[in-house]
Design a protein around this motif. Structure first.
Motif, PDB file in Angstrom:
ATOM      1  N   LEU A  72       1.117  -1.029   0.191  1.00 22.47           N
ATOM      2  CA  LEU A  72       0.090  -0.078   0.183  1.00 22.47           C
ATOM      3  C   LEU A  72       0.606   0.933   0.508  1.00 22.47           C
ATOM      4  O   LEU A  72       0.681   2.432  -0.975  1.00 22.47           O
ATOM      5  N   ASP A  73       1.450   1.615   0.468  1.00 26.86           N
ATOM      6  CA  ASP A  73       2.955   2.606   0.540  1.00 26.86           C
ATOM      7  C   ASP A  73       3.585   2.560  -0.543  1.00 26.86           C
ATOM      8  O   ASP A  73       4.104   3.949  -1.086  1.00 26.86           O
ATOM      9  N   TYR A  74       4.248   1.293  -1.131  1.00 25.56           N
ATOM     10  CA  TYR A  74       3.914   1.669  -2.586  1.00 25.56           C
ATOM     11  C   TYR A  74       3.810   2.245  -3.077  1.00 25.56           C
ATOM     12  O   TYR A  74       3.805   2.939  -4.471  1.00 25.56           O
ATOM     13  N   CYS A  75       1.591   2.270  -3.533  1.00 22.73           N
ATOM     14  CA  CYS A  75       0.994   2.512  -4.285  1.00 22.73           C
ATOM     15  C   CYS A  75       0.955   3.918  -3.911  1.00 22.73           C
ATOM     16  O   CYS A  75       0.753   4.335  -4.595  1.00 22.73           O
ATOM     17  N   LYS A  76       1.059   4.353  -3.192  1.00 22.66           N
ATOM     18  CA  LYS A  76       0.847   5.831  -2.356  1.00 22.66           C
ATOM     19  C   LYS A  76       2.556   6.848  -3.275  1.00 22.66           C
ATOM     20  O   LYS A  76       2.031   7.690  -3.465  1.00 22.66           O
ATOM     21  N   ALA A  77       3.274   6.344  -2.625  1.00 24.29           N
ATOM     22  CA  ALA A  77       4.532   5.989  -3.537  1.00 24.29           C
ATOM     23  C   ALA A  77       4.907   7.055  -4.754  1.00 24.29           C
ATOM     24  O   ALA A  77       5.263   7.677  -5.614  1.00 24.29           O
ATOM     25  N   THR A  78       4.153   5.468  -5.407  1.00 26.26           N
ATOM     26  CA  THR A  78       4.507   5.271  -6.989  1.00 26.26           C
ATOM     27  C   THR A  78       2.867   6.252  -7.794  1.00 26.26           C
ATOM     28  O   THR A  78       2.577   6.723  -8.856  1.00 26.26           O
ATOM     29  N   GLY A  79       2.075   6.681  -7.215  1.00 26.04           N
ATOM     30  CA  GLY A  79       0.992   7.424  -6.839  1.00 26.04           C
ATOM     31  C   GLY A  79       0.086   6.766  -7.998  1.00 26.04           C
ATOM     32  O   GLY A  79      -0.948   6.894  -8.737  1.00 26.04           O
ATOM     33  N   ARG A  80      -0.779   4.799  -7.749  1.00 24.62           N
ATOM     34  CA  ARG A  80      -1.143   4.476  -8.757  1.00 24.62           C
ATOM     35  C   ARG A  80      -2.273   3.548  -7.253  1.00 24.62           C
ATOM     36  O   ARG A  80      -2.132   2.431  -6.524  1.00 24.62           O
ATOM     37  N   PRO A  81      -3.567   2.958  -8.164  1.00 25.45           N
ATOM     38  CA  PRO A  81      -4.304   2.699  -7.233  1.00 25.45           C
ATOM     39  C   PRO A  81      -4.017   1.118  -6.792  1.00 25.45           C
ATOM     40  O   PRO A  81      -3.018   0.653  -7.933  1.00 25.45           O
ATOM     41  N   PHE A  82      -4.432   0.390  -5.980  1.00 26.10           N
ATOM     42  CA  PHE A  82      -4.292  -0.713  -5.961  1.00 26.10           C
ATOM     43  C   PHE A  82      -3.773  -1.487  -6.839  1.00 26.10           C
ATOM     44  O   PHE A  82      -3.282  -2.537  -8.045  1.00 26.10           O
ATOM     45  N   TYR A  83      -5.535  -1.785  -7.632  1.00 29.52           N
ATOM     46  CA  TYR A  83      -5.263  -2.372  -8.975  1.00 29.52           C
ATOM     47  C   TYR A  83      -4.776  -1.821 -10.167  1.00 29.52           C
ATOM     48  O   TYR A  83      -5.151  -2.145 -11.885  1.00 29.52           O
ATOM     49  N   GLY A  84      -3.658  -0.642 -10.129  1.00 31.61           N
ATOM     50  CA  GLY A  84      -3.442  -0.247 -11.535  1.00 31.61           C
ATOM     51  C   GLY A  84      -2.247  -0.283 -10.928  1.00 31.61           C
ATOM     52  O   GLY A  84      -1.122   0.279 -12.314  1.00 31.61           O
ATOM     53  N   VAL A  85      -1.541  -1.075 -10.428  1.00 33.04           N
ATOM     54  CA  VAL A  85       0.083  -1.525  -9.995  1.00 33.04           C
ATOM     55  C   VAL A  85       0.180  -2.452 -11.397  1.00 33.04           C
ATOM     56  O   VAL A  85      -0.771  -3.618 -11.269  1.00 33.04           O
ATOM     57  N   GLU A  86       1.591  -2.122 -12.062  1.00 27.22           N
ATOM     58  CA  GLU A  86       1.763  -3.212 -12.380  1.00 27.22           C
ATOM     59  C   GLU A  86       3.222  -3.735 -13.017  1.00 27.22           C
ATOM     60  O   GLU A  86       4.265  -2.670 -12.548  1.00 27.22           O
ATOM     61  N   LEU A  87       3.375  -4.530 -12.110  1.00 23.83           N
ATOM     62  CA  LEU A  87       5.079  -4.913 -11.848  1.00 23.83           C
ATOM     63  C   LEU A  87       5.545  -5.412 -13.278  1.00 23.83           C
ATOM     64  O   LEU A  87       5.222  -6.765 -13.839  1.00 23.83           O
ATOM     65  N   PRO A  88       6.708  -4.922 -13.785  1.00 27.37           N
ATOM     66  CA  PRO A  88       7.668  -5.350 -14.719  1.00 27.37           C
ATOM     67  C   PRO A  88       8.036  -6.925 -14.197  1.00 27.37           C
ATOM     68  O   PRO A  88       8.245  -7.456 -15.476  1.00 27.37           O
ATOM     69  N   SER A  89       8.362  -7.484 -13.580  1.00 26.07           N
ATOM     70  CA  SER A  89       8.765  -8.723 -13.748  1.00 26.07           C
ATOM     71  C   SER A  89       8.632  -8.647 -12.174  1.00 26.07           C
ATOM     72  O   SER A  89       9.405  -8.378 -10.604  1.00 26.07           O
ATOM     73  N   VAL A  90       8.680 -10.594 -11.804  1.00 23.21           N
ATOM     74  CA  VAL A  90       8.498 -11.135 -10.746  1.00 23.21           C
ATOM     75  C   VAL A  90       9.593 -12.279 -10.766  1.00 23.21           C
ATOM     76  O   VAL A  90       9.380 -13.236 -11.385  1.00 23.21           O
ATOM     77  N   VAL A  91      10.654 -12.752  -9.771  1.00 26.51           N
ATOM     78  CA  VAL A  91      11.820 -13.217 -10.118  1.00 26.51           C
ATOM     79  C   VAL A  91      12.185 -14.155  -8.549  1.00 26.51           C
ATOM     80  O   VAL A  91      11.452 -13.933  -7.715  1.00 26.51           O
ATOM     81  N   VAL A  92      11.353 -15.115  -8.972  1.00 25.70           N
ATOM     82  CA  VAL A  92      11.811 -16.266  -8.256  1.00 25.70           C
ATOM     83  C   VAL A  92      13.210 -17.117  -8.182  1.00 25.70           C
ATOM     84  O   VAL A  92      12.518 -17.856  -9.845  1.00 25.70           O
ATOM     85  N   SER A  93      13.504 -17.776  -7.673  1.00 29.46           N
ATOM     86  CA  SER A  93      14.839 -18.394  -7.746  1.00 29.46           C
ATOM     87  C   SER A  93      14.852 -19.374  -7.084  1.00 29.46           C
ATOM     88  O   SER A  93      14.769 -19.718  -4.877  1.00 29.46           O
ATOM     89  N   TYR A  94      15.137 -20.301  -7.440  1.00 28.52           N
ATOM     90  CA  TYR A  94      15.843 -21.412  -6.556  1.00 28.52           C
ATOM     91  C   TYR A  94      16.452 -22.223  -6.397  1.00 28.52           C
ATOM     92  O   TYR A  94      17.379 -22.881  -7.397  1.00 28.52           O
TER      93      TYR A  94
END
Length: 145
Positions: A72-94
């Motif tokens: 939620l703090d990230y949404c506020k800092a970027t000025g985007r609503p929650f459902y307006g967030v688009e993450l360029p990527s999520v990286v999962v490593s094993y």
């Protein structure tokens, strides 16, 4: 053929996630994808072949409420609503000690649902976020389609 280093299988402690712009400690991450396919028929009752439809990727992240507050703090800092967030990527490593690290990349991730639950006796509060993975799931460098 896959050879386990020291006979050790992956466990939750071997999983690491990175989300650009966020420093979250996830309790769970799951993701899946599918390629629509359908048999095509001609004369007779056996398929002559198949046709391909759309590719679709989805997932889910579970986190403690404290980490969700960071979202939620990230949404506020970027000025985007929650459902307006688009993450360029999520990286999962094993990775296991002494072994090669495997990397899955979830490309262009969008939040599509959030679920909260609090009940008497809970020791922690968790939040689930459902994901739409628009850019596909690249597993260890292998594109899905």
């Amino acid at each position: 053929m896959s050879i386990k280093v020291n006979g050790i299988n992956y466990g939750w402690g071997d999983v690491d996630t990175k989300i650009p712009g966020l420093n979250l400690v996830l309790q769970e991450i799951s993701y899946d994808d599918e390629q629509e396919m359908e048999e095509s028929y001609g004369k007779g009752s056996r398929p002559r072949g198949y046709g391909k439809g759309n590719y679709k990727g989805s997932g889910k992240m579970s986190m403690l409420r404290d980490d969700y507050d960071d979202v939620l703090d990230y949404c506020k800092a970027t000025g985007r609503p929650f459902y307006g967030v688009e993450l360029p990527s999520v990286v999962v490593s094993y990775g296991n000690p002494g072994g090669r690290t495997r990397i899955d990349e979830l490309k262009r991730v969008v939040f599509v649902k959030r679920s909260h639950k609090a009940a008497q006796g809970d020791k922690t509060l968790t939040v689930d976020i459902d994901l739409m993975i628009v850019g596909g799931i690249v597993e260890d460098g292998v594109e899905p389609v």
